[in-house]
Design a protein around this motif. Structure first.
Motif, PDB file in Angstrom:
ATOM      1  N   THR A   1       0.842  -1.197   0.000  1.00  0.00           N
ATOM      2  CA  THR A   1       0.000   0.000   0.000  1.00  0.00           C
ATOM      3  C   THR A   1       0.878   1.248   0.000  1.00  0.00           C
ATOM      4  O   THR A   1       2.008   1.226   0.500  1.00  0.00           O
ATOM      5  N   PRO A   2       0.368   2.344  -0.544  1.00  0.00           N
ATOM      6  CA  PRO A   2       1.117   3.599  -0.508  1.00  0.00           C
ATOM      7  C   PRO A   2       1.399   4.077   0.920  1.00  0.00           C
ATOM      8  O   PRO A   2       2.434   4.679   1.184  1.00  0.00           O
ATOM      9  N   GLU A   3       0.479   3.781   1.841  1.00  0.00           N
ATOM     10  CA  GLU A   3       0.676   4.184   3.228  1.00  0.00           C
ATOM     11  C   GLU A   3       1.871   3.466   3.841  1.00  0.00           C
ATOM     12  O   GLU A   3       2.691   4.060   4.542  1.00  0.00           O
ATOM     13  N   MET A   4       1.975   2.167   3.573  1.00  0.00           N
ATOM     14  CA  MET A   4       3.102   1.379   4.087  1.00  0.00           C
ATOM     15  C   MET A   4       4.405   1.859   3.447  1.00  0.00           C
ATOM     16  O   MET A   4       5.430   1.990   4.120  1.00  0.00           O
ATOM     17  N   SER A   5       4.358   2.158   2.174  1.00  0.00           N
ATOM     18  CA  SER A   5       5.536   2.658   1.465  1.00  0.00           C
ATOM     19  C   SER A   5       5.991   3.991   2.058  1.00  0.00           C
ATOM     20  O   SER A   5       7.182   4.218   2.261  1.00  0.00           O
ATOM     21  N   ALA A   6       5.043   4.875   2.340  1.00  0.00           N
ATOM     22  CA  ALA A   6       5.377   6.177   2.926  1.00  0.00           C
ATOM     23  C   ALA A   6       5.965   6.015   4.324  1.00  0.00           C
ATOM     24  O   ALA A   6       6.921   6.701   4.683  1.00  0.00           O
ATOM     25  N   GLN A   7       5.430   5.092   5.112  1.00  0.00           N
ATOM     26  CA  GLN A   7       5.951   4.860   6.464  1.00  0.00           C
ATOM     27  C   GLN A   7       7.388   4.344   6.397  1.00  0.00           C
ATOM     28  O   GLN A   7       8.262   4.807   7.134  1.00  0.00           O
ATOM     29  N   LEU A   8       7.647   3.397   5.504  1.00  0.00           N
ATOM     30  CA  LEU A   8       9.000   2.849   5.357  1.00  0.00           C
ATOM     31  C   LEU A   8       9.961   3.899   4.819  1.00  0.00           C
ATOM     32  O   LEU A   8      11.136   3.933   5.204  1.00  0.00           O
ATOM     33  N   THR A   9       9.477   4.770   3.942  1.00  0.00           N
ATOM     34  CA  THR A   9      10.317   5.848   3.418  1.00  0.00           C
ATOM     35  C   THR A   9      10.714   6.795   4.539  1.00  0.00           C
ATOM     36  O   THR A   9      11.849   7.261   4.600  1.00  0.00           O
TER      37      THR A   9
END
Length: 184
Positions: free
Chosen positions: A90-98
């Motif tokens: 998900t984009p949310e998970m990607s943003a958190q990892l970023t």
């Protein structure tokens, strides 16, 4: 005659892992005046400042990742984290990892190097002509000119160690070959 029906190996709805909105120069293309430099890294990530989603999208550029890993600034854990960012569901998970990556020591070191290096150091050997529309050959000659412009301005003929990364450089270099930071 034997007729064989072969299906193709292409998906109906492709979803490539490595996407590139603003492509980073491909490695080993110096003859085309496309040289990967820290200046290119700085320009590449400048558009994503303040947006974790945009930064995650930039990290999915294969050639950008190859160059970042060749710098040996990011740790193996940072590289694994980038892999998790790219493959996040998900984009949310990607943003958190970023966000985790941007807070890491390796990324902070890279950011500091980009902030401290002068423009001539960032574009040393870069194809900056392609970025600015300049019709020159695309190679910065600033480093070569600074060593001869002073007419022997106190430069010795022995190799010098970079005060930032301790790499031993050629006496003709005005900036470090390893970290691209200035000699003085």
């Amino acid at each position: 005659y034997l007729l064989v029906n072969l299906t193709h190996g292409f998906p109906n709805e492709p979803n490539p892992l490595f996407k590139s909105e603003g492509p980073f120069y491909i490695e080993n293309r110096e003859h085309l005046h496309q040289v990967q430099t820290l200046g290119l890294v700085k320009n590449h990530i400048a558009g994503a400042q303040g947006s974790l989603d945009k930064m995650a999208a930039l990290l999915s550029d294969f050639h950008f990742l190859v160059y970042l890993s060749s710098l040996d600034i990011l740790s193996a854990d940072n590289v694994k984290l980038i892999g998790r960012i790219i493959t996040a569901e998900t984009p949310e998970m990607s943003a958190q990892l970023t966000g985790e990556l941007l807070a890491s020591d390796g990324w902070q070191t890279l950011s500091l190097m980009l902030q401290e290096a002068s423009e001539s150091d960032l574009n040393h050997g870069a194809g900056s002509a392609m970025d600015t529309g300049d019709s020159s050959d695309g190679f910065s000659s600033g480093a070569q000119n600074t060593s001869s412009a002073g007419g022997g301005s106190g430069r010795s003929s022995s190799p010098w160690a970079c005060r930032h990364c301790t790499f031993e450089n050629s006496p003709a270099n005005a900036s470090c070959d390893m970290c691209a930071l200035p000699r003085d």
